[in-house]
Design an enzyme around this catalytic site. Structure first.
Site, PDB file in Angstrom:
ATOM      1  N   GLN A  20       3.013   9.795   1.410  1.00  0.00           N
ATOM      2  CA  GLN A  20       4.324   9.158   1.242  1.00  0.00           C
ATOM      3  C   GLN A  20       5.029   9.574  -0.055  1.00  0.00           C
ATOM      4  O   GLN A  20       6.204   9.248  -0.240  1.00  0.00           O
ATOM      5  CB  GLN A  20       4.178   7.636   1.292  1.00  0.00           C
ATOM      6  CG  GLN A  20       3.778   7.141   2.678  1.00  0.00           C
ATOM      7  CD  GLN A  20       3.649   5.646   2.694  1.00  0.00           C
ATOM      8  OE1 GLN A  20       2.638   5.114   2.264  1.00  0.00           O
ATOM      9  NE2 GLN A  20       4.682   4.967   3.162  1.00  0.00           N
ATOM     10  N   HIS A  27      -3.575   0.762   7.975  1.00  0.00           N
ATOM     11  CA  HIS A  27      -2.252   1.408   7.955  1.00  0.00           C
ATOM     12  C   HIS A  27      -2.282   2.622   7.017  1.00  0.00           C
ATOM     13  O   HIS A  27      -1.806   3.706   7.368  1.00  0.00           O
ATOM     14  CB  HIS A  27      -1.204   0.380   7.498  1.00  0.00           C
ATOM     15  CG  HIS A  27       0.193   0.905   7.405  1.00  0.00           C
ATOM     16  ND1 HIS A  27       1.203   0.467   8.225  1.00  0.00           N
ATOM     17  CD2 HIS A  27       0.744   1.833   6.582  1.00  0.00           C
ATOM     18  CE1 HIS A  27       2.320   1.121   7.907  1.00  0.00           C
ATOM     19  NE2 HIS A  27       2.070   1.942   6.914  1.00  0.00           N
ATOM     20  N   GLU A  28      -2.880   2.429   5.833  1.00  0.00           N
ATOM     21  CA  GLU A  28      -2.892   3.516   4.836  1.00  0.00           C
ATOM     22  C   GLU A  28      -3.840   4.644   5.231  1.00  0.00           C
ATOM     23  O   GLU A  28      -3.498   5.814   5.063  1.00  0.00           O
ATOM     24  CB  GLU A  28      -3.250   2.979   3.451  1.00  0.00           C
ATOM     25  CG  GLU A  28      -2.290   1.929   2.892  1.00  0.00           C
ATOM     26  CD  GLU A  28      -0.818   2.309   2.987  1.00  0.00           C
ATOM     27  OE1 GLU A  28      -0.492   3.513   2.885  1.00  0.00           O
ATOM     28  OE2 GLU A  28       0.004   1.401   3.189  1.00  0.00           O
ATOM     29  N   HIS A  79      -2.211   6.898   7.560  1.00  0.00           N
ATOM     30  CA  HIS A  79      -1.336   7.866   6.876  1.00  0.00           C
ATOM     31  C   HIS A  79      -2.132   9.094   6.436  1.00  0.00           C
ATOM     32  O   HIS A  79      -1.645  10.220   6.532  1.00  0.00           O
ATOM     33  CB  HIS A  79      -0.733   7.247   5.601  1.00  0.00           C
ATOM     34  CG  HIS A  79       0.560   6.519   5.809  1.00  0.00           C
ATOM     35  ND1 HIS A  79       1.688   7.127   6.310  1.00  0.00           N
ATOM     36  CD2 HIS A  79       0.918   5.231   5.558  1.00  0.00           C
ATOM     37  CE1 HIS A  79       2.679   6.235   6.361  1.00  0.00           C
ATOM     38  NE2 HIS A  79       2.234   5.081   5.916  1.00  0.00           N
ATOM     39  N   GLY A 132       0.832  -1.196   0.000  1.00  0.00           N
ATOM     40  CA  GLY A 132       0.000   0.000   0.000  1.00  0.00           C
ATOM     41  C   GLY A 132       0.870   1.251   0.000  1.00  0.00           C
ATOM     42  O   GLY A 132       2.042   1.198   0.409  1.00  0.00           O
ATOM     43  N   CYS A 180       6.706  -0.242   6.645  1.00  0.00           N
ATOM     44  CA  CYS A 180       6.229   0.973   6.002  1.00  0.00           C
ATOM     45  C   CYS A 180       7.346   1.491   5.114  1.00  0.00           C
ATOM     46  O   CYS A 180       8.497   1.566   5.546  1.00  0.00           O
ATOM     47  CB  CYS A 180       5.872   2.004   7.064  1.00  0.00           C
ATOM     48  SG  CYS A 180       5.277   3.560   6.376  1.00  0.00           S
ATOM     49  N   LEU A 181       7.012   1.859   3.885  1.00  0.00           N
ATOM     50  CA  LEU A 181       8.047   2.337   2.950  1.00  0.00           C
ATOM     51  C   LEU A 181       8.703   3.629   3.429  1.00  0.00           C
ATOM     52  O   LEU A 181       9.808   3.950   3.011  1.00  0.00           O
ATOM     53  CB  LEU A 181       7.459   2.515   1.551  1.00  0.00           C
ATOM     54  CG  LEU A 181       6.987   1.229   0.847  1.00  0.00           C
ATOM     55  CD1 LEU A 181       6.342   1.565  -0.499  1.00  0.00           C
ATOM     56  CD2 LEU A 181       8.126   0.239   0.659  1.00  0.00           C
TER      57      LEU A 181
HETATM   58 ZN    ZN Z   1       3.172   3.257   5.778  1.00  0.00          ZN
END
Ligand code: ZN
Length: 190
Positions: A50, A150-151, A154, A45, A108-109
């Site tokens: 991000q 999670h997304e 964000h 995701g 997480c990226l």
């Molecule tokens: Zn993340």
């Protein structure tokens, strides 16, 4: 186009995303770029924050990891395959918990090399708009529910480190401080 991924320490990660009123050509391009960026980084995701945009927009695709980390899906109360709605775009999502808390691994990226066990509701109800601006509604569980939560965190400026238990976060303290310092140093150069 593959976009640079914003790392922990960048203020945009703490910004609540603006509601998207209209799917403009710019938004369509951003969605395409986000999918390309997510795939290039082997992510499940990616949130607009991000890639530097504080918007209520996230993209997901759980197919690559489906064998190891299954997802469940219900469309209008009927079981369906999660793959059916992949790749998934959620615009202005509203997520409601529908299950008991479950613990599972997350990365997480924006936090390279940091992986932790995070507790979240096992299933959730999701209401959002898709990339065409059409309403979508589903219940999901497993990895997809985890990714959705999670997304959407964000999109509200919440990061997975905020969901870690205190003790766990302490263990990552040095890495988090170093990452934050590196990101801030990079920002100063620009
Ligand atoms: Zn993340």
């Amino acid at each position: 186009m593959i976009l640079p991924i914003v790392k922990y320490g960048h203020p945009v990660l703490r910004q609540r995303g603006a509601v998207i009123e209209k799917i403009t050509p710019e938004i369509k391009q951003l969605i395409a770029d986000m999918f390309e960026t997510m795939a290039a980084n082997h992510g499940v995701g990616l949130a607009a924050q991000q890639v530097g945009h504080a918007l209520q927009l996230t993209v997901m695709d759980v197919r690559e990891v489906a064998k190891d980390r299954p997802s469940t899906l219900e469309l209008k109360g009927k079981p369906a395959e999660a793959a059916e709605i992949m790749p998934l775009v959620l615009i202005n999502p509203v997520v409601t918990p529908a299950g008991e808390p479950a613990t599972g691994g997350e990365g997480c990226l924006s936090f390279p090399e940091i992986f932790a066990e995070i507790s979240r509701p096992e299933s959730v109800d999701v209401k959002a708009l898709n990339e065409k601006g059409k309403p979508v509604e589903f219940r999901c569980g497993g990895l997809l529910a985890r990714a959705v939560q999670h997304e959407t965190d964000h999109l509200n400026g919440i990061l997975f480190i905020d969901r870690m238990e205190r003790k766990q976060k302490e263990e990552f303290r040095d890495e988090l401080d170093a990452l934050q310092a590196a990101t801030k140093a990079e920002l100063k150069k620009k």
